[in-house]
Write a protein that holds these residues in place. Structure first.
Motif, PDB file in Angstrom:
ATOM      1  N   LEU A 400       0.898  -1.093   0.003  1.00  0.00           N
ATOM      2  CA  LEU A 400      -0.134   0.221   0.076  1.00  0.00           C
ATOM      3  C   LEU A 400       0.928   1.332  -0.173  1.00  0.00           C
ATOM      4  CD1 LEU A 400      -2.663  -1.080   2.584  1.00  0.00           C
ATOM      5  CD2 LEU A 400      -2.856  -1.025   0.174  1.00  0.00           C
ATOM      6  N   GLU A 401       0.462   2.318  -0.833  1.00  0.00           N
ATOM      7  CA  GLU A 401       0.997   3.522  -0.766  1.00  0.00           C
ATOM      8  C   GLU A 401       1.330   4.072   0.566  1.00  0.00           C
ATOM      9  OE1 GLU A 401       1.356   7.878  -3.124  1.00  0.00           O
ATOM     10  OE2 GLU A 401      -0.594   6.266  -3.323  1.00  0.00           O
ATOM     11  N   ARG A 402       0.266   4.061   1.454  1.00  0.00           N
ATOM     12  CA  ARG A 402       0.384   4.348   2.795  1.00  0.00           C
ATOM     13  C   ARG A 402      -0.226   3.277   3.521  1.00  0.00           C
ATOM     14  NH1 ARG A 402      -1.242   9.073   0.219  1.00  0.00           N
ATOM     15  NH2 ARG A 402       0.215  10.693   0.347  1.00  0.00           N
ATOM     16  N   PRO A 403       0.371   2.885   5.085  1.00  0.00           N
ATOM     17  CA  PRO A 403      -0.341   1.886   5.583  1.00  0.00           C
ATOM     18  C   PRO A 403      -1.857   2.135   6.014  1.00  0.00           C
ATOM     19  CG  PRO A 403       1.770   2.182   6.431  1.00  0.00           C
ATOM     20  CD  PRO A 403       1.664   3.254   5.483  1.00  0.00           C
ATOM     21  N   ILE A 404      -2.628   1.435   6.355  1.00  0.00           N
ATOM     22  CA  ILE A 404      -3.965   1.629   6.909  1.00  0.00           C
ATOM     23  C   ILE A 404      -3.575   1.975   8.304  1.00  0.00           C
ATOM     24  CG2 ILE A 404      -6.243   0.490   7.412  1.00  0.00           C
ATOM     25  CD1 ILE A 404      -5.915  -1.154   4.811  1.00  0.00           C
ATOM     26  N   LEU A 405      -4.192   3.078   8.856  1.00  0.00           N
ATOM     27  CA  LEU A 405      -4.323   3.454  10.197  1.00  0.00           C
ATOM     28  C   LEU A 405      -5.595   3.273  10.711  1.00  0.00           C
ATOM     29  CD1 LEU A 405      -1.647   6.480  10.061  1.00  0.00           C
ATOM     30  CD2 LEU A 405      -1.164   4.002  10.383  1.00  0.00           C
ATOM     31  N   GLY A 406      -5.683   2.933  12.098  1.00  0.00           N
ATOM     32  CA  GLY A 406      -7.006   2.822  12.711  1.00  0.00           C
ATOM     33  C   GLY A 406      -7.045   2.962  14.047  1.00  0.00           C
ATOM     34  N   GLN A 407      -8.075   2.996  14.820  1.00  0.00           N
ATOM     35  CA  GLN A 407      -8.360   2.912  16.193  1.00  0.00           C
ATOM     36  C   GLN A 407      -9.443   2.274  16.817  1.00  0.00           C
ATOM     37  OE1 GLN A 407      -7.770   6.430  18.147  1.00  0.00           O
ATOM     38  NE2 GLN A 407      -7.689   5.750  20.125  1.00  0.00           N
ATOM     39  N   LEU A 408      -9.241   1.441  17.431  1.00  0.00           N
ATOM     40  CA  LEU A 408     -10.647   0.925  18.376  1.00  0.00           C
ATOM     41  C   LEU A 408     -10.698   1.571  19.641  1.00  0.00           C
ATOM     42  CD1 LEU A 408     -10.607  -2.872  17.677  1.00  0.00           C
ATOM     43  CD2 LEU A 408     -11.781  -1.112  16.240  1.00  0.00           C
ATOM     44  N   ARG A 409     -11.768   2.483  19.822  1.00  0.00           N
ATOM     45  CA  ARG A 409     -11.876   3.220  20.949  1.00  0.00           C
ATOM     46  C   ARG A 409     -12.403   2.454  22.043  1.00  0.00           C
ATOM     47  NH1 ARG A 409     -12.050   7.442  17.048  1.00  0.00           N
ATOM     48  NH2 ARG A 409     -14.444   7.228  17.328  1.00  0.00           N
ATOM     49  N   LEU A 410     -12.335   2.622  23.355  1.00  0.00           N
ATOM     50  CA  LEU A 410     -12.863   1.668  24.291  1.00  0.00           C
ATOM     51  C   LEU A 410     -14.141   2.550  24.706  1.00  0.00           C
ATOM     52  CD1 LEU A 410     -12.461  -1.148  25.302  1.00  0.00           C
ATOM     53  CD2 LEU A 410     -11.361  -0.247  27.250  1.00  0.00           C
ATOM     54  N   VAL A 411     -15.362   2.097  24.771  1.00  0.00           N
ATOM     55  CA  VAL A 411     -16.497   2.740  25.494  1.00  0.00           C
ATOM     56  C   VAL A 411     -16.547   1.676  26.963  1.00  0.00           C
ATOM     57  CG1 VAL A 411     -18.747   2.660  25.642  1.00  0.00           C
ATOM     58  CG2 VAL A 411     -17.747   2.963  23.210  1.00  0.00           C
ATOM     59  N   ALA A 412     -16.043   2.623  27.943  1.00  0.00           N
ATOM     60  CA  ALA A 412     -16.113   1.670  29.346  1.00  0.00           C
ATOM     61  C   ALA A 412     -17.519   1.365  29.782  1.00  0.00           C
ATOM     62  CB  ALA A 412     -15.295   2.826  30.033  1.00  0.00           C
ATOM     63  N   ASP A 413     -17.577   0.471  30.256  1.00  0.00           N
ATOM     64  CA  ASP A 413     -18.698  -0.225  31.077  1.00  0.00           C
ATOM     65  C   ASP A 413     -18.779   0.339  32.657  1.00  0.00           C
ATOM     66  OD1 ASP A 413     -20.955  -1.556  32.189  1.00  0.00           O
ATOM     67  OD2 ASP A 413     -20.060  -3.379  32.096  1.00  0.00           O
ATOM     68  N   ARG A 414     -19.385   1.531  32.408  1.00  0.00           N
ATOM     69  CA  ARG A 414     -19.074   2.653  33.678  1.00  0.00           C
ATOM     70  C   ARG A 414     -19.773   1.650  35.150  1.00  0.00           C
ATOM     71  NH1 ARG A 414     -22.413   7.805  31.979  1.00  0.00           N
ATOM     72  NH2 ARG A 414     -23.793   6.213  31.369  1.00  0.00           N
ATOM     73  N   ALA A 415     -19.314   2.135  35.970  1.00  0.00           N
ATOM     74  CA  ALA A 415     -19.872   1.784  37.202  1.00  0.00           C
ATOM     75  C   ALA A 415     -21.209   2.064  37.472  1.00  0.00           C
ATOM     76  CB  ALA A 415     -18.939   2.202  38.381  1.00  0.00           C
ATOM     77  N   PRO A 416     -22.187   1.515  38.251  1.00  0.00           N
ATOM     78  CA  PRO A 416     -23.477   1.835  38.607  1.00  0.00           C
ATOM     79  C   PRO A 416     -23.480   3.243  39.271  1.00  0.00           C
ATOM     80  CG  PRO A 416     -23.024   0.203  40.133  1.00  0.00           C
ATOM     81  CD  PRO A 416     -21.618   0.385  39.297  1.00  0.00           C
ATOM     82  N   ARG A 417     -24.626   3.919  39.089  1.00  0.00           N
ATOM     83  CA  ARG A 417     -24.803   5.283  39.787  1.00  0.00           C
ATOM     84  C   ARG A 417     -25.964   5.101  40.847  1.00  0.00           C
ATOM     85  NH1 ARG A 417     -24.085   4.117  34.854  1.00  0.00           N
ATOM     86  NH2 ARG A 417     -25.895   4.708  33.970  1.00  0.00           N
ATOM     87  N   LEU A 418     -25.700   5.619  41.932  1.00  0.00           N
ATOM     88  CA  LEU A 418     -26.357   5.281  43.118  1.00  0.00           C
ATOM     89  C   LEU A 418     -26.473   6.567  44.109  1.00  0.00           C
ATOM     90  CD1 LEU A 418     -27.629   3.319  45.106  1.00  0.00           C
ATOM     91  CD2 LEU A 418     -25.058   3.019  46.312  1.00  0.00           C
TER      92      LEU A 418
END
Length: 563
Positions: A400-418
């Motif tokens: 490839l002329e340029r490598p494929i760049l990407g990212q998997l961003r994490l959606v955190a499993d938030r702690a419960p609200r109380l």
């Protein structure tokens, strides 16, 4: 039939065979002499004028036509004649100045001779011819002298040709390649020693086929040439299409401080072309440049959520082909990489400082090979955001002329609200106050717990910690859970002046994995006597009455203004 002429006929046929052999030998010598002469003329014309491929095609046809005409006119007459016994006898009679007795005798031996007159005369002629033939030397008219002349001419021509080949073997090989319409060039005052294209040397071995270079579509080719002999001030690269139409000429400039090195750029080639390089009087072989497309790669991510979150309505990036995606914590990311326009040799992914080689497999019903990540990578269970880089190598050795760049961003499993609150903070020793709570989570509340800490007024160091779990785990937990958590105090032997601190804990649901816990702010109860409880209740009632009275006054004021 008489057989008196059998010996004569044998000698005549022997002479006939010798004459035929001499004619064939003469024809061979003459034919080879003409061919050698044609090759020398052919080489001289080509060496002098350095014909192009199109001109060489015409020259080849012209030389072959002339050679064919000369062979037809000069060589075939030696091969075509077939002499009969009578013709050989006639040649012998002329040589020895005889009458026609030999020919007559040969004719009288034919089957039809019995009808030609006197048998005695025929027998006498045959007898005289047999007696005369036995005394003749039949070696006349063989053409040995002419054969020797042509043989000497052939030896001279072959000697000159072999001497030339031994003296100039390179020229001889180049001439043969040029006859075969290759692009070889004769030695010149300037010689092109080497050619490098994009850092890769190009072979100019005259024995090998013309070189072919495969380059990506639209890519610029950096060319470097080294010269020997007379060094010119510059050079040229001539590009032509497959129809031999000149497209453009690129100037080659000498490299600073390197007079024998020349450099140039063939920019953005979009079609297959032929290129030749010229330095001084030297012209290189033609190089075929095949323009091939770069690999067209598709990257798809198949995200598998954790089991407990499969039915959740939390939104993630929906496009499988997106290179930037938001993924729920704990999910598995399955890569599917395909190349739609050609076959790949290899594919790899770089994450941080670790390289993962992708494995290939042909999926059922798929038109292209699918490349995927091996097991044992961070993508099996995502715990943090990951940046990645993908590069491939196709069947043409192109990337490839340029490598494929990407990212998997994490959606955190938030702690419960109380949230938690209590109506009163003063309680009797045997009371059972209730704490109102509301707990929420993205995927469900698994349990509500309470931690009770008791401090006695007379014993500063004595504390008790009690946890009262409230089991609420189920296969389909509630996303919002609210209620009143009772705190029974009768079993703790409380006295006036003691304090009770209560902290509620909410634990979210994560399937087989342990959940995350959230603590509420501490709620403190003071243990008092009944009178204080009643007094606090009276104060609360008075406060409520004052608030109600203020509300009534505001309502009355609003009504008066309207009138």
């Amino acid at each position: 039939m008489s057989t008196e002429l059998a010996d004569l006929r044998t000698r005549i046929r022997s002479l006939q065979q010798r004459r035929a052999a001499i004619r064939f030998a003469t024809a061979g010598c003459l034919g080879l002499t003409i061919l050698c002469g044609g090759l020398v003329t052919w080489y001289a014309c080509d060496r002098l004028f350095n014909f192009s491929i199109a001109a060489r095609i015409g020259l080849n046809l012209c030389v072959m036509g002339i050679l064919s005409l000369l062979i037809k006119q000069r060589v075939l007459p030696f091969i075509a004649p077939r002499e009969s016994d009578e013709e050989i006898a006639l040649i012998v009679e002329r040589k020895h100045q005889l009458d026609s007795s030999l020919i007559a005798a040969l004719q009288f031996e034919s089957p039809h001779a019995v009808t030609w007159g006197s048998a005695q005369l025929t027998s006498a002629v045959v007898h005289d011819a047999a007696r005369l033939g036995s005394s003749l030397t039949l070696d006349e008219g063989q053409g040995v002298h002419r054969l020797s002349q042509h043989a000497l001419a052939l030896v001279g021509m072959l000697t000159m040709l072999i001497a030339g080949i031994i003296t100039w073997p390179a020229d001889a090989l180049i001439f043969w390649n040029r006859v075969c319409l290759r692009s070889d060039q004769y030695p010149t005052r300037t010689q092109i020693a080497s050619v490098t294209m994009n850092g890769h040397p190009v072979s100019f071995n005259s024995i090998s086929p013309p070189p072919r270079i495969r380059v990506p579509f639209g890519q610029t080719i950096a060319v470097e040439l080294s010269a020997q002999g007379e060094i010119p001030t510059n050079g040229f690269a001539t590009l032509s299409n497959l129809k031999h139409e000149v497209l453009t000429r690129v100037k080659l400039q000498p490299i600073a401080n390197q007079a024998t090195q020349f450099r140039g750029n063939l920019t953005q080639l979009v079609e297959s072309t032929d290129v030749t390089f010229a330095l001084g009087d030297a012209v290189s072989r033609q190089i075929a440049i095949d323009v091939v497309p770069l690999p067209f790669v598709d990257v798809d991510w198949n995200i598998e959520r954790p089991k407990y979150a499969v039915s959740s309505s939390i939104e993630e990036s929906a496009d499988r082909g997106a290179r930037q995606r938001s993924v729920l914590e704990g999910s598995a990311a399955r890569l599917e990489l395909t190349c739609s326009n050609k076959r790949l040799q290899s594919a790899r992914m770089l994450v941080a400082d670790t390289t993962y080689e992708l494995a290939s497999a042909v999926e059922p019903g798929a038109t292209a090979t699918v490349w995927s990540l091996p097991t044992g990578t961070p993508f099996d269970c995502l715990r943090e955001s990951i940046k990645y880089e993908i590069q491939v190598v196709d069947q043409d050795g192109l990337s490839l002329e340029r490598p494929i760049l990407g990212q998997l961003r994490l959606v955190a499993d938030r702690a419960p609200r109380l949230t938690a609150s209590a109506v009163t903070r003063k309680v009797l020793p045997t009371a059972e106050p209730r704490i109102d709570y509301v707990a929420t989570d993205d995927f469900g509340i698994a349990a509500i717990h309470a931690t009770i800490e008791i401090s006695h007024e007379t014993e500063d160091s004595s504390k008790f910690e009690v946890t009262e779990p409230v089991p609420t785990t189920s296969d389909s937990p509630m996303l919002i859970r609210q209620g009143r958590f009772p705190i029974p105090l009768s079993g703790y032997s409380l006295r006036k002046g003691d304090t009770v601190q209560v902290v509620l804990h909410a634990e979210d649901w994560r399937g087989e994995r342990p959940g995350q816990r959230t603590d509420s702010p501490s709620i403190t109860f003071s243990v008092v006597e009944l009178a204080e409880v009643l007094l606090e209740s009276s104060e609360d009632d008075k406060k409520s009455a004052r608030q109600l009275d203020e509300i009534l006054k505001r309502e009355q004021s609003i009504r008066t203004e309207k009138k």
